[in-house]
Design a protein around this motif. Structure first.
Motif, PDB file in Angstrom:
ATOM      1  N   LEU A  60       0.826  -1.212   0.000  1.00 40.46           N
ATOM      2  CA  LEU A  60       0.000   0.000   0.000  1.00 40.46           C
ATOM      3  C   LEU A  60       0.859   1.261   0.000  1.00 40.46           C
ATOM      4  O   LEU A  60       0.592   2.214  -0.741  1.00 40.46           O
ATOM      5  N   TYR A  61       1.885   1.252   0.830  1.00 42.97           N
ATOM      6  CA  TYR A  61       2.775   2.414   0.912  1.00 42.97           C
ATOM      7  C   TYR A  61       3.392   2.706  -0.456  1.00 42.97           C
ATOM      8  O   TYR A  61       3.395   3.859  -0.923  1.00 42.97           O
ATOM      9  N   SER A  62       3.915   1.668  -1.114  1.00 33.66           N
ATOM     10  CA  SER A  62       4.527   1.862  -2.426  1.00 33.66           C
ATOM     11  C   SER A  62       3.508   2.341  -3.442  1.00 33.66           C
ATOM     12  O   SER A  62       3.812   3.189  -4.294  1.00 33.66           O
ATOM     13  N   LEU A  63       2.299   1.806  -3.371  1.00 33.61           N
ATOM     14  CA  LEU A  63       1.251   2.217  -4.301  1.00 33.61           C
ATOM     15  C   LEU A  63       0.962   3.706  -4.174  1.00 33.61           C
ATOM     16  O   LEU A  63       0.907   4.426  -5.192  1.00 33.61           O
ATOM     17  N   TYR A 101     -11.793   3.705   9.241  1.00 27.29           N
ATOM     18  CA  TYR A 101     -10.741   3.244   8.349  1.00 27.29           C
ATOM     19  C   TYR A 101      -9.627   2.580   9.151  1.00 27.29           C
ATOM     20  O   TYR A 101      -9.470   2.803  10.351  1.00 27.29           O
ATOM     21  N   TRP A 102      -8.851   1.761   8.469  1.00 26.59           N
ATOM     22  CA  TRP A 102      -7.631   1.226   9.068  1.00 26.59           C
ATOM     23  C   TRP A 102      -6.656   2.380   9.276  1.00 26.59           C
ATOM     24  O   TRP A 102      -6.516   3.253   8.417  1.00 26.59           O
ATOM     25  N   VAL A 103      -5.999   2.392  10.412  1.00 27.10           N
ATOM     26  CA  VAL A 103      -5.266   3.574  10.864  1.00 27.10           C
ATOM     27  C   VAL A 103      -4.199   4.067   9.898  1.00 27.10           C
ATOM     28  O   VAL A 103      -3.880   5.264   9.872  1.00 27.10           O
ATOM     29  N   SER A 104      -3.609   3.196   9.089  1.00 24.00           N
ATOM     30  CA  SER A 104      -2.477   3.613   8.254  1.00 24.00           C
ATOM     31  C   SER A 104      -2.868   4.222   6.915  1.00 24.00           C
ATOM     32  O   SER A 104      -2.024   4.842   6.264  1.00 24.00           O
ATOM     33  N   TYR A 105      -4.123   4.064   6.486  1.00 21.02           N
ATOM     34  CA  TYR A 105      -4.503   4.634   5.191  1.00 21.02           C
ATOM     35  C   TYR A 105      -4.222   6.144   5.112  1.00 21.02           C
ATOM     36  O   TYR A 105      -3.504   6.590   4.213  1.00 21.02           O
ATOM     37  N   GLN A 152      -0.424   7.076   5.263  1.00 19.11           N
ATOM     38  CA  GLN A 152       0.338   6.748   4.063  1.00 19.11           C
ATOM     39  C   GLN A 152       0.016   7.712   2.923  1.00 19.11           C
ATOM     40  O   GLN A 152       0.902   8.078   2.139  1.00 19.11           O
ATOM     41  N   VAL A 153      -1.241   8.122   2.831  1.00 16.65           N
ATOM     42  CA  VAL A 153      -1.616   9.113   1.823  1.00 16.65           C
ATOM     43  C   VAL A 153      -0.872  10.418   2.077  1.00 16.65           C
ATOM     44  O   VAL A 153      -0.307  11.028   1.153  1.00 16.65           O
ATOM     45  N   LYS A 154      -0.836  10.857   3.331  1.00  9.84           N
ATOM     46  CA  LYS A 154      -0.142  12.103   3.668  1.00  9.84           C
ATOM     47  C   LYS A 154       1.352  12.017   3.381  1.00  9.84           C
ATOM     48  O   LYS A 154       1.967  12.973   2.907  1.00  9.84           O
ATOM     49  N   LEU A 155       1.953  10.864   3.666  1.00  8.05           N
ATOM     50  CA  LEU A 155       3.385  10.683   3.416  1.00  8.05           C
ATOM     51  C   LEU A 155       3.713  10.765   1.926  1.00  8.05           C
ATOM     52  O   LEU A 155       4.852  11.083   1.553  1.00  8.05           O
ATOM     53  N   ALA A 156       2.738  10.492   1.081  1.00 10.06           N
ATOM     54  CA  ALA A 156       2.941  10.579  -0.368  1.00 10.06           C
ATOM     55  C   ALA A 156       2.572  11.958  -0.919  1.00 10.06           C
ATOM     56  O   ALA A 156       2.582  12.161  -2.137  1.00 10.06           O
ATOM     57  N   GLY A 157       2.228  12.893  -0.029  1.00 10.07           N
ATOM     58  CA  GLY A 157       1.851  14.237  -0.458  1.00 10.07           C
ATOM     59  C   GLY A 157       0.390  14.381  -0.791  1.00 10.07           C
ATOM     60  O   GLY A 157      -0.053  15.445  -1.233  1.00 10.07           O
ATOM     61  N   GLY A 158      -0.365  13.311  -0.588  1.00 13.81           N
ATOM     62  CA  GLY A 158      -1.786  13.349  -0.900  1.00 13.81           C
ATOM     63  C   GLY A 158      -2.634  13.897   0.235  1.00 13.81           C
ATOM     64  O   GLY A 158      -2.140  14.165   1.331  1.00 13.81           O
ATOM     65  N   VAL A 159      -3.914  14.027  -0.037  1.00 12.19           N
ATOM     66  CA  VAL A 159      -4.868  14.576   0.933  1.00 12.19           C
ATOM     67  C   VAL A 159      -5.970  13.542   1.179  1.00 12.19           C
ATOM     68  O   VAL A 159      -6.708  13.184   0.254  1.00 12.19           O
TER      69      VAL A 159
END
Length: 394
Positions: free
Chosen positions: A103-106, A123-127, A130-137
């Motif tokens: 998921l992280y790589s995706l 939601y599962w806590v990491s979703y 992980q989105v934020k770590l990729a610059g997403g919102v």
């Protein structure tokens, strides 16, 4: 030294905080019952362990291809064909160091700064992290409790903007155990096709389904939805292999190739020995998987009825995974606490029962209890919770 902004933006894990407190109490000699486990309490089946041991003895302890052993990709493809009648080539599968890493790589290869990902709550806590770590919102859409925590097509339609890149669908769900049926997935899929939204289908709990319900992958509903979907799965939950760290993604070959390239610069390859274990996991014998599923279903049928007898508790009946996610808002009110988090902390301190507050899952009125523990311990935990409620109620 100043830390990177991407790390500063992360939300601390409520699960880890409760676990740390529970472990501290255990170290002091207290009899703590932890119901926060996100892993089966069964050991990995013996034939899988033997396959990994054999691989080591035969010298399979070196690097593999970054995207996974060809033999493992082959059995994953065979599993998709057998279970969902889905055809995936080796170029459409990448093996990762657990489904979490996949998921992280995706998200890393998919998102640019400001891209939005729709995440149903709870939601599962990491979703979101992980989105934020990729610059997403992360864009949250509330799965209503009276709809078994599932979102509707109209809710999804309302959440879509020009920046929407993807949606995460987790069925069966952590933390709720809810399961989308075929028609619900088809309607959600129509919205995604209309707006060209990538579907990230997290199916890690697909083998743990109860009450005669059936798992449906959104990718199997049409060729168009298959092309629009990346499936995330792994052997952690289905085969009690959480510590082996083998997961995978399947879907569009361009995305899979990008994930493989990224992984080559981060993990090099999934653990070689674990890959040989996963090959055995997807071999001919699936009997241990069904035995574990039956054990979880038996526990669920026993503890659910006892749970909803506790004053102030109400709970949607889960259809999969191994969690109960009761609403305890009334229990908190009855006992005079200001929040569920405060109530959970007091329960741990006074009765030595560790639950996970729903705030970490985007659902502050709920708590998560895992029945991936012995029936005896779970029933004792429920007795302690009932005692706590009786003692604290005003």
């Amino acid at each position: 030294m100043e830390l990177a902004n991407r790390v500063k933006a992360l939300t601390p894990s409520t699960t880890l905080a409760i676990t740390a407190k529970a472990n501290a109490l255990k170290a002091e000699g207290h009899n703590v019952i932890g119901l926060g486990a996100g892993e089966p309490d069964f050991n990995t089946p013996e034939h899988i362990i033997e396959a990994a041991y054999r691989a080591m003895k035969e010298g399979h302890t070196k690097y593999t291809a970054s995207g996974g052993l060809p033999a493992l990709k082959k059995v994953i493809a065979e599993k998709f064909k057998k279970d969902q009648n889905l055809d995936y080539s080796p170029q459409e599968i990448v093996v990762g160091t657990g489904a979490k890493q996949s998921l992280y790589s995706l998200f890393q290869v998919l998102l640019n700064d400001g891209d939005e990902v729709i995440i149903p709550t709870p939601y599962w806590v990491s979703y979101p992290e992980q989105v934020k770590l990729a610059g997403g919102v992360p864009v949250y859409v509330e799965g209503k409790e009276d709809n078994a925590f599932k979102i509707t097509p109209s809710q999804l339609e309302e959440a879509v903007t020009g920046k929407t890149k993807a949606i995460v669908i987790n069925s069966p769900s952590n933390p709720t155990g809810s399961l989308y049926n075929e028609e619900e997935l088809r309607q959600i899929g129509e919205v995604c096709l209309k707006h060209n939204i990538l579907i990230i289908s997290d199916e890690i709990y697909e083998k743990l389904i109860y009450g005669g319900a059936q798992h449906t992958s959104i990718a199997q509903l049409s060729p168009e939805l298959k092309e629009q979907t990346i499936i995330i799965n792994g052997v952690s939950k289905s085969h009690s292999m959480t510590g082996w760290r083998i997961g995978y993604a399947a879907g569009n070959s361009t995305i899979i190739k990008a994930m493989t390239n990224l992984d080559s610069h981060s993990t090099s390859n999934p653990t070689t020995i674990s890959q040989y274990g996963a090959i055995a996991a997807y071999g001919e014998s699936q009997k241990p998987v069904e035995e574990m599923r039956k054990a979880f279903e038996s526990r669920l049928n026993t503890v659910y009825e006892k749970l909803i007898q506790i004053p102030g508790f109400s709970c949607v009946t889960p259809k999969g995974a191994f969690y109960l996610f009761p609403n305890v808002k009334e229990a908190v009110r009855m006992t005079g606490f200001d929040s569920v988090d405060e109530w959970v902390a007091a329960l741990l301190e006074e009765e030595k029962v560790a639950l996970v507050p729903g705030s970490g899952f985007g659902s502050p009125d709920n708590v998560r209890l895992s029945y991936a523990t012995s029936l005896e311990k779970f029933e004792e935990a429920l007795e302690r919770i009932a005692r706590f409620m009786k003692k604290k109620s005003k």
